[in-house]
Design a protein around this motif. Structure first.
Motif, PDB file in Angstrom:
ATOM      1  N   VAL A  15       1.758  -1.317   3.017  1.00 17.51           N
ATOM      2  CA  VAL A  15       2.836  -1.016   2.070  1.00 17.51           C
ATOM      3  C   VAL A  15       2.424  -1.525   0.700  1.00 17.51           C
ATOM      4  O   VAL A  15       2.328  -2.741   0.477  1.00 17.51           O
ATOM      5  N   PHE A  16       2.133  -0.618  -0.210  1.00 22.04           N
ATOM      6  CA  PHE A  16       1.735  -1.006  -1.559  1.00 22.04           C
ATOM      7  C   PHE A  16       2.968  -1.364  -2.370  1.00 22.04           C
ATOM      8  O   PHE A  16       4.000  -0.684  -2.312  1.00 22.04           O
TER       9      PHE A  16
ATOM     10  N   VAL B 155       2.158   0.884 -11.505  1.00 19.14           N
ATOM     11  CA  VAL B 155       0.946   0.086 -11.314  1.00 19.14           C
ATOM     12  C   VAL B 155       1.161  -0.825 -10.111  1.00 19.14           C
ATOM     13  O   VAL B 155       2.305  -1.099  -9.720  1.00 19.14           O
ATOM     14  N   LEU B 156       0.078  -1.288  -9.514  1.00 22.52           N
ATOM     15  CA  LEU B 156       0.171  -2.241  -8.415  1.00 22.52           C
ATOM     16  C   LEU B 156       0.664  -3.584  -8.919  1.00 22.52           C
ATOM     17  O   LEU B 156       0.284  -4.020 -10.015  1.00 22.52           O
ATOM     18  N   ASP B 157       1.506  -4.239  -8.131  1.00 27.98           N
ATOM     19  CA  ASP B 157       1.931  -5.592  -8.466  1.00 27.98           C
ATOM     20  C   ASP B 157       0.683  -6.467  -8.608  1.00 27.98           C
ATOM     21  O   ASP B 157      -0.159  -6.498  -7.711  1.00 27.98           O
ATOM     22  N   PRO B 158       0.506  -7.175  -9.721  1.00 25.68           N
ATOM     23  CA  PRO B 158      -0.730  -7.942  -9.948  1.00 25.68           C
ATOM     24  C   PRO B 158      -0.864  -9.176  -9.069  1.00 25.68           C
ATOM     25  O   PRO B 158      -1.969  -9.673  -8.866  1.00 25.68           O
ATOM     26  N   ILE B 159       0.247  -9.678  -8.527  1.00 28.65           N
ATOM     27  CA  ILE B 159       0.193 -10.895  -7.725  1.00 28.65           C
ATOM     28  C   ILE B 159       0.079 -10.556  -6.238  1.00 28.65           C
ATOM     29  O   ILE B 159      -0.761 -11.082  -5.527  1.00 28.65           O
ATOM     30  N   GLU B 160       0.921  -9.668  -5.761  1.00 24.92           N
ATOM     31  CA  GLU B 160       0.896  -9.257  -4.357  1.00 24.92           C
ATOM     32  C   GLU B 160       0.838  -7.732  -4.319  1.00 24.92           C
ATOM     33  O   GLU B 160       1.858  -7.055  -4.226  1.00 24.92           O
ATOM     34  N   PRO B 161      -0.354  -7.158  -4.392  1.00 22.91           N
ATOM     35  CA  PRO B 161      -0.467  -5.697  -4.514  1.00 22.91           C
ATOM     36  C   PRO B 161      -0.057  -4.927  -3.264  1.00 22.91           C
ATOM     37  O   PRO B 161       0.242  -3.753  -3.351  1.00 22.91           O
ATOM     38  N   TYR B 162      -0.055  -5.577  -2.118  1.00 16.83           N
ATOM     39  CA  TYR B 162       0.299  -4.868  -0.891  1.00 16.83           C
ATOM     40  C   TYR B 162       0.829  -5.838   0.153  1.00 16.83           C
ATOM     41  O   TYR B 162       0.653  -7.045   0.055  1.00 16.83           O
ATOM     42  N   GLU B 163       1.512  -5.284   1.159  1.00 13.52           N
ATOM     43  CA  GLU B 163       1.931  -6.032   2.331  1.00 13.52           C
ATOM     44  C   GLU B 163       1.425  -5.299   3.561  1.00 13.52           C
ATOM     45  O   GLU B 163       1.337  -4.069   3.578  1.00 13.52           O
ATOM     46  N   VAL B 164       1.068  -6.061   4.574  1.00 13.24           N
ATOM     47  CA  VAL B 164       0.697  -5.470   5.852  1.00 13.24           C
ATOM     48  C   VAL B 164       1.879  -5.599   6.795  1.00 13.24           C
ATOM     49  O   VAL B 164       2.365  -6.698   7.045  1.00 13.24           O
ATOM     50  N   ARG B 165       2.363  -4.477   7.284  1.00 11.38           N
ATOM     51  CA  ARG B 165       3.460  -4.489   8.247  1.00 11.38           C
ATOM     52  C   ARG B 165       3.007  -3.759   9.510  1.00 11.38           C
ATOM     53  O   ARG B 165       2.037  -3.013   9.506  1.00 11.38           O
ATOM     54  N   TRP B 166       3.751  -3.983  10.582  1.00 12.28           N
ATOM     55  CA  TRP B 166       3.396  -3.401  11.869  1.00 12.28           C
ATOM     56  C   TRP B 166       4.597  -2.684  12.452  1.00 12.28           C
ATOM     57  O   TRP B 166       5.721  -3.185  12.419  1.00 12.28           O
TER      58      TRP B 166
END
Length: 232
Positions: free
Chosen positions: A40-41, A16-27
């Motif tokens: 990044v999920f 399941v997706l992390d309920p607090i921080e479901p994703y990160e944006v990286r470059w």
């Protein structure tokens, strides 16, 4: 099949997706000095599931240390609307709190830090300041470091904390020391801790001893902003 580019996938269990921080944006750097956005999920095992992970599933460490400047437009990047996720990066959220299932049962997770950063960025905009952030990858380590806010106008790197406690301030001091080591090319770089309220006098002295500025939220705005020019 030989000659094909397909990658074999392996089922390791329900997540399941992390309920607090479901994703990160990286470059990821590409040619011509530009960068490609990567979502990044952050996945967690579903309740009662033990994932069939193997050594090959571990995150790969970075091949070299690098710093990517994130423009305001990049910081404000959003996921597609159908995902239901909002915000600009993992520590920015659009609601003051959320309720999440975590180990130990239901608890309320307050998103104070994201709200503080959002309010401070609005304050910077009203003051006519431009701001951005950085993505720092470290050779031999997986993942990336992303400081909260860099005030490009005053050359100040801010680390925000959602609670005004000694432990939170000590953590911010360590984070700023780590960031500063890798941002040595940033002109006239100064550092500051951003807090939701005024700390105790001894915590003030602790920051001053480390030559770290203090900015905290008040009813009328942010005390300590802009930083005096002598704190360099």
């Amino acid at each position: 099949m030989p000659g094909k580019k397909e990658v074999r996938q392996r089922y390791i269990g329900r997540v399941v997706l992390d309920p607090i921080e479901p994703y990160e944006v990286r470059w990821s750097p590409v040619s011509s000095g530009t960068a490609r956005r990567i979502i990044v999920f952050r996945l967690r095992p579903a309740e009662g599931v033990e994932l069939a992970l193997e050594a090959q599933d571990a995150l790969k460490p970075a091949a070299q240390t690098s710093v990517i400047e994130l423009s305001l437009e990049q910081k404000l990047v959003k996921l597609p609307a159908q995902s239901g996720a909002k915000g600009k990066k993992t520590e920015q959220h659009s609601t003051p709190e959320t309720t999440a299932n975590v180990a130990g049962g239901m608890r309320t997770v307050r998103r104070r830090e994201g709200q503080l950063v959002k309010a401070f960025e609005s304050h910077l905009e009203e003051a006519g300041h431009s701001f951005k952030s950085f993505q720092i990858t470290i050779e031999g380590e997986p993942g990336a470091l992303t400081p909260d806010v860099y005030d490009e106008t005053d050359h100040v790197l801010y680390e925000a904390k959602g609670l005004t406690t000694r432990n939170n301030v000590r953590m911010a001091i360590g984070q700023l020391a780590d960031y500063r080591r890798h941002l040595h090319d940033v002109e006239k770089l100064r550092v500051a801790v951003l807090l939701p309220s005024e700390p105790t006098p001894d915590v003030r002295d602790l920051l001053a001893a480390q030559r770290i500025a203090l900015v905290y939220r008040t009813e009328d705005g942010f005390d300590g902003f802009p930083l005096p020019a002598t704190l360099q």
